[in-house]
Design an enzyme around this catalytic site. Structure first.
Site, PDB file in Angstrom:
ATOM      1  N   HIS A 134      54.118-122.540 -28.671  1.00  0.00           N
ATOM      2  CA  HIS A 134      52.667-122.343 -28.564  1.00  0.00           C
ATOM      3  C   HIS A 134      52.319-120.892 -28.214  1.00  0.00           C
ATOM      4  CE1 HIS A 134      52.073-126.717 -28.447  1.00  0.00           C
ATOM      5  NE2 HIS A 134      52.956-126.796 -27.469  1.00  0.00           N
TER       6      HIS A 134
HETATM    7  C1  BDR Z   1      50.070-124.775 -23.604  1.00  0.00           C
HETATM    8  O1  BDR Z   1      50.187-125.454 -22.365  1.00  0.00           O
HETATM    9  C2  BDR Z   1      51.338-125.046 -21.687  1.00  0.00           C
HETATM   10  O2  BDR Z   1      52.102-126.146 -21.326  1.00  0.00           O
HETATM   11  C3  BDR Z   1      52.099-124.116 -22.591  1.00  0.00           C
HETATM   12  O3  BDR Z   1      52.678-123.060 -21.837  1.00  0.00           O
HETATM   13  C4  BDR Z   1      51.046-123.618 -23.542  1.00  0.00           C
HETATM   14  O4  BDR Z   1      50.390-122.478 -23.028  1.00  0.00           O
HETATM   15  C5  BDR Z   1      50.288-125.758 -24.726  1.00  0.00           C
HETATM   16  O5  BDR Z   1      49.339-126.784 -24.686  1.00  0.00           O
END
Ligand code: BDR
Ligand code: CA
Length: 310
Positions: free
Chosen positions: A239
């Site tokens: 992500h």
């Molecule tokens: C986002 O939420 C966090 O768990 C990850 O680091 C990322 O920024 C994904 O939904």
């Protein structure tokens, strides 16, 4: 080559850690400082994890501490995915020379933006609390920033709830302030980030290089991988590397301009990023580029090249 000056706001975090390595290694970006926020794990851990990444990379990026809780809602952490310590429970040493700066994140960010008027790219890959506080405390900041590139939200669906993505759900009030700020926004939501899959063969290849960064990469994703595998995913979504890579390599992505606003309450929709991409009714202002697609193989190729350089 002219590099983009970048400020990174993050909640380190397994995929935040990998995004930091990418930002450090990419030739197109000049990372100036890192600010940390409560998110995946409490602030004390996100702050120390940023220092631990400095130790791993043998770098000395300034690290600032920001908010230890969201603006209004209660904190919610993501231990299942990121482990108790945020780095998949991999123990990285805290560097002995770590500088414990006490300027708050929002003040340091504003000072930095004044030094790079109209140029600074703010990449925000955690809940948007620090960014919202900075924009509220310093109204001039919105005219100083070039862009805010966000990992957060989704045009369709959610992960932490059916409607919402974690970073926006964790502090919807902050997110709404940021989306309404007037600063040009790039939103890398789940639509694109779930395509940016890092697979077992990728982290095995990196671990086999024998470097500390390669071995750490494989180790830190294992807890997240166990969770992702259990819900039928083929890998772990990178992500947070998406907005970093979008800045350096926009040609790998597909994006569309849209109006995006945040549902701050709602009985089942808190934290939803409501976009007008697919509706007849359009919002008056198109305030964001919504990133919708990525060439996965090229993206992972560049990401692996970055980690190999460290
Ligand atoms: C986002 O939420 C966090 O768990 C990850 O680091 C990322 O920024 C994904 O939904
Ligand atoms: Ca994050």
């Amino acid at each position: 080559m002219n590099k983009y000056p970048v400020w990174l706001d993050c909640d380190v975090g397994v995929d935040d850690a990998i995004a930091i390595m990418a930002l450090h290694a990419l030739e197109e970006t000049d990372l100036l400082a890192i600010s940390t926020v409560s998110g995946n794990v409490p602030l004390s851990s996100t702050f120390s994890n940023a220092h631990r990444m400095n130790g791993l990379m043998k770098t000395n990026y300034p690290v600032y501490k920001g908010a230890d809780r969201p603006l209004i809602v209660q904190p919610q952490y993501a231990y299942t995915f990121h482990g108790k310590n945020g780095l998949g429970d991999v123990e990285l040493p805290l560097p002995e020379d770590a500088k414990m700066l006490d300027t708050p994140a929002w003040d340091a960010l504003y000072d930095c933006a004044k030094q790079h008027p109209g140029e600074l790219r703010l990449i925000a890959i955690g809940p948007l609390t620090n960014v919202a506080i900075a924009l509220t405390k310093y109204p001039e900041l919105k005219t100083l920033l070039h862009t805010i590139l966000i990992m957060g939200g989704a045009a369709v669906g959610g992960n932490v709830t059916p409607a919402a993505e974690f970073n926006i759900y964790a502090d919807p009030d902050a997110a709404q302030i940021v989306f309404k700020s007037g600063v040009p926004i790039v939103m890398c939501g789940l639509d694109v980030t779930m395509q940016a899959m890092f697979r077992p063969e990728d982290w095995d290849e990196l671990a086999q290089t024998g470097t500390e960064a390669g071995k750490f990469t494989k180790a830190c994703v294992q807890k997240a991988w166990a969770f992702c595998k259990s819900i039928g995913l083929p890998g772990v979504a990178m992500h947070d590397a998406c907005p970093v890579m979008y800045l350096a390599h926009p040609e790998l992505f597909r994006a569309e301009e849209a109006g995006v606003y945040v549902e701050t309450r709602g009985s089942i929709t808190r934290g939803k990023t409501v976009t007008d991409l697919y509706s007849d009714k359009q919002f008056e202002t198109k305030n964001a580029m919504v990133v919708l697609g990525v060439d996965r193989d090229k993206f992972i190729g560049v990401l692996k090249d970055c980690i190999r350089k460290i």
